[in-house]
Design a protein around this motif. Structure first.
Motif, PDB file in Angstrom:
ATOM      1  N   HIS A 283      19.136  31.453 -28.502  1.00 51.51           N
ATOM      2  CA  HIS A 283      18.943  30.203 -29.226  1.00 51.51           C
ATOM      3  C   HIS A 283      20.161  29.881 -30.091  1.00 51.51           C
ATOM      4  O   HIS A 283      20.225  28.812 -30.693  1.00 51.51           O
ATOM      5  CB  HIS A 283      17.693  30.270 -30.110  1.00 51.51           C
ATOM      6  CG  HIS A 283      16.428  30.118 -29.345  1.00 51.51           C
ATOM      7  ND1 HIS A 283      15.833  31.155 -28.668  1.00 51.51           N
ATOM      8  CD2 HIS A 283      15.649  29.038 -29.133  1.00 51.51           C
ATOM      9  CE1 HIS A 283      14.738  30.729 -28.078  1.00 51.51           C
ATOM     10  NE2 HIS A 283      14.596  29.435 -28.343  1.00 51.51           N
TER      11      HIS A 283
ATOM     12  N   SER B 139      11.225  24.833 -28.123  1.00 49.70           N
ATOM     13  CA  SER B 139      11.970  25.684 -29.049  1.00 49.70           C
ATOM     14  C   SER B 139      13.446  25.357 -28.866  1.00 49.70           C
ATOM     15  O   SER B 139      14.033  25.637 -27.830  1.00 49.70           O
ATOM     16  CB  SER B 139      11.698  27.155 -28.725  1.00 49.70           C
ATOM     17  OG  SER B 139      12.402  27.977 -29.633  1.00 49.70           O
TER      18      SER B 139
ATOM     19  N   ALA C  70      17.670  24.957 -29.718  1.00 53.91           N
ATOM     20  CA  ALA C  70      18.798  25.814 -30.059  1.00 53.91           C
ATOM     21  C   ALA C  70      19.252  25.557 -31.492  1.00 53.91           C
ATOM     22  O   ALA C  70      19.119  24.450 -32.014  1.00 53.91           O
ATOM     23  CB  ALA C  70      19.962  25.541 -29.099  1.00 53.91           C
TER      24      ALA C  70
ATOM     25  N   CYS D  42      15.605  29.585 -23.916  1.00 56.83           N
ATOM     26  CA  CYS D  42      16.773  28.762 -24.221  1.00 56.83           C
ATOM     27  C   CYS D  42      17.962  29.474 -23.583  1.00 56.83           C
ATOM     28  O   CYS D  42      18.260  30.621 -23.917  1.00 56.83           O
ATOM     29  CB  CYS D  42      16.945  28.624 -25.727  1.00 56.83           C
ATOM     30  SG  CYS D  42      18.264  27.511 -26.221  1.00 56.83           S
TER      31      CYS D  42
ATOM     32  N   LEU E 265      14.240  36.640 -29.361  1.00 57.90           N
ATOM     33  CA  LEU E 265      13.607  35.612 -28.542  1.00 57.90           C
ATOM     34  C   LEU E 265      12.217  36.028 -28.116  1.00 57.90           C
ATOM     35  O   LEU E 265      11.935  37.194 -27.912  1.00 57.90           O
ATOM     36  CB  LEU E 265      14.434  35.360 -27.282  1.00 57.90           C
ATOM     37  CG  LEU E 265      15.841  34.841 -27.515  1.00 57.90           C
ATOM     38  CD1 LEU E 265      16.556  34.691 -26.196  1.00 57.90           C
ATOM     39  CD2 LEU E 265      15.805  33.523 -28.233  1.00 57.90           C
TER      40      LEU E 265
ATOM     41  N   MET F 235      16.889  24.028 -22.568  1.00 51.12           N
ATOM     42  CA  MET F 235      15.687  24.461 -23.276  1.00 51.12           C
ATOM     43  C   MET F 235      14.465  24.091 -22.448  1.00 51.12           C
ATOM     44  O   MET F 235      14.417  23.014 -21.855  1.00 51.12           O
ATOM     45  CB  MET F 235      15.617  23.772 -24.643  1.00 51.12           C
ATOM     46  CG  MET F 235      16.793  24.137 -25.541  1.00 51.12           C
ATOM     47  SD  MET F 235      16.997  23.031 -26.948  1.00 51.12           S
ATOM     48  CE  MET F 235      17.800  21.615 -26.167  1.00 51.12           C
TER      49      MET F 235
END
Length: 172
Positions: A88, A141, A143, A14, A6, A127
């Motif tokens: 994510h 961004s 998942a 996330c 990440l 998110m």
């Protein structure tokens, strides 16, 4: 950046969590639900706890007072969940939950069969978006909601549905 790593930027954050839940296994014509259907969906969460053998992380009965809000709860609830994690990958939180609940498979089946319930796994995904200061565009961004065949088989052995509840928070 590798797929499973990440960004340290809060804008790319996330957060996900998963929990096992039970609901009455009935067909309704709602929402909105009729008073009769609300009564049919009600259950005593202590019966689920006794049969499953897990202490819920949240539970209440229909009609219990709602904390912080005026009025009573419309639905009964029983949940067993793990803490939120920064990832994510939806499968990551689902497999962690399965590792804990699978030893209680017989109790889950017993609660479903003897109480007329159905079991499900809820994945809550939060998110955060960011705004490009140059052009004002917003990026999120998201998942990855994918599952291996083995995870799907594990869920099927529990006879559990899978639900995803997604929230996107955008900057002002």
């Amino acid at each position: 950046m590798p797929e499973n790593q990440l960004s340290t930027s809060p804008s790319a954050e996330c957060i996900q969590r998963a929990y096992l839940y039970f609901a009455r296994d009935i067909d309704t014509d709602g929402p909105p639900y009729s008073v009769e259907h609300l009564e049919l969906m009600a259950f005593d969460p202590s019966d689920v706890t006794r049969l499953v053998g897990l202490q819920p992380t949240q539970a209440w009965r229909r009609g219990d007072l709602h904390p912080g809000r005026a009025g009573q709860r419309r639905f009964s609830n029983w949940e067993f969940g793990l803490a939120s994690v920064r990832t994510h990958l939806a499968e990551e939180v689902v497999t962690a939950l399965l590792d804990v609940i699978e030893p209680h498979r017989a109790g889950i089946a017993d609660a479903c069969g003897s109480l007329g319930m159905r079991a499900g796994v809820m994945v809550v995904i939060e998110m955060n978006g960011n705004r490009d200061t140059a052009d004002g565009s917003i990026g999120v961004s998201t998942a990855a909601i994918t599952y291996t065949a083995e995870t799907v088989k594990r869920l099927a052995r529990l006879n559990a549905s899978v639900d995803h509840d997604q929230y996107v928070y955008l900057p002002d």
